[in-house]
Design a protein around this motif. Structure first.
Motif, PDB file in Angstrom:
ATOM      1  N   SER A   1     -26.707 -12.411  38.081  1.00 17.08           N
ATOM      2  CA  SER A   1     -26.808 -12.665  39.380  1.00 17.08           C
ATOM      3  C   SER A   1     -26.459 -11.156  40.030  1.00 17.08           C
ATOM      4  O   SER A   1     -27.117 -10.667  40.937  1.00 17.08           O
ATOM      5  N   LYS A   2     -25.534 -10.710  39.502  1.00 15.11           N
ATOM      6  CA  LYS A   2     -24.649  -9.374  40.236  1.00 15.11           C
ATOM      7  C   LYS A   2     -25.599  -8.158  39.977  1.00 15.11           C
ATOM      8  O   LYS A   2     -26.166  -7.362  40.830  1.00 15.11           O
TER       9      LYS A   2
ATOM     10  N   ARG B   1     -29.151  -8.351  39.469  1.00 19.30           N
ATOM     11  CA  ARG B   1     -30.140  -8.747  40.152  1.00 19.30           C
ATOM     12  C   ARG B   1     -29.974  -8.039  41.982  1.00 19.30           C
ATOM     13  O   ARG B   1     -30.707  -7.644  42.591  1.00 19.30           O
ATOM     14  N   MET B   2     -28.737  -8.185  42.170  1.00 23.11           N
ATOM     15  CA  MET B   2     -28.429  -7.562  43.588  1.00 23.11           C
ATOM     16  C   MET B   2     -28.036  -6.275  43.475  1.00 23.11           C
ATOM     17  O   MET B   2     -27.863  -5.804  44.743  1.00 23.11           O
TER      18      MET B   2
ATOM     19  N   GLU C   1     -28.338  -2.271  43.979  1.00 20.42           N
ATOM     20  CA  GLU C   1     -29.111  -1.657  45.094  1.00 20.42           C
ATOM     21  C   GLU C   1     -29.668  -0.258  44.443  1.00 20.42           C
ATOM     22  O   GLU C   1     -28.751   0.253  43.700  1.00 20.42           O
TER      23      GLU C   1
END
Length: 134
Positions: free
Chosen positions: A84-85, A87-88, A90
Motif C-alpha cells: 500500500s505504501k 503504491r502511494m 510519488e
C-alpha cells in the motif's frame, strides 16, 4: 587509515522502480499465500493422523500449527501494508533501499565527525545519480 562507515542507498522513485517494487511485493505475497495453504492442508492432514495415534502430541502439534499460521498472517499483513505504501509513492521522491558499509580514508587533522557521517548514494533505475557527503 581506512575506516568503515555507513552508506545509505536511496532510490529515486520512477515508474520502472515502482513497478519492480510492486512486482516483488506481489510475488512475496503469493509465496506467503502458498505457504499458508501448505500449512493448512498438510498440517490438518497430519493433525488428523496424530489425533488417532497420540492425542497429547496432537494438542502440541495443533498449538505449533496455530503459531505458524499467526506468523504467516503477520508476514502477510506487513507485506500488504508495505505494498500500500509503495503504491502511494510519488514519482521523483527518494525511497530508502538499505545500508551498506563503505570505506573512508582518515588522516591526521581530519574532522572525524564529518568523515564518519553516513554518505548517501542516490540511485535512479539502477544507476548512481548522486553521491551525498554531509
Amino acid at each position: 587509515m581506512l575506516v568503515k562507515r555507513r552508506v545509505i542507498i536511496k532510490a529515486v522513485v520512477t515508474e520502472k522502480f515502482k513497478k519492480q517494487l510492486i512486482s516483488q511485493l506481489e510475488q512475496a505475497l503469493q509465496e506467503v499465500k502458498r505457504t499458508q495453504q501448505q500449512i493448512e492442508t498438510q498440517g490438518m492432514r497430519y493433525l488428523a493422523e496424530l489425533e488417532g495415534r497420540d492425542p497429547t502430541q496432537a494438542v502440541a502439534f495443533a498449538r505449533k500449527l496455530e503459531r505458524q499460521k499467526r506468523k504467516q498472517e503477520a508476514v502477510r499483513a506487513r507485506l500488504d501494508e508495505e505494498l500500500s505504501k509503495v503504491r502511494m509513492l510519488e514519482l521523483g521522491a527518494e525511497h530508502p533501499q538499505g545500508t551498506v558499509e563503505g570505506l573512508v580514508e582518515i588522516n591526521i587533522g581530519d574532522n572525524i565527525n564529518e568523515k564518519l557521517c553516513a554518505t548517501e548514494l542516490i540511485v535512479e533505475d539502477g544507476f548512481v545519480k548522486e553521491i551525498r557527503n554531509p
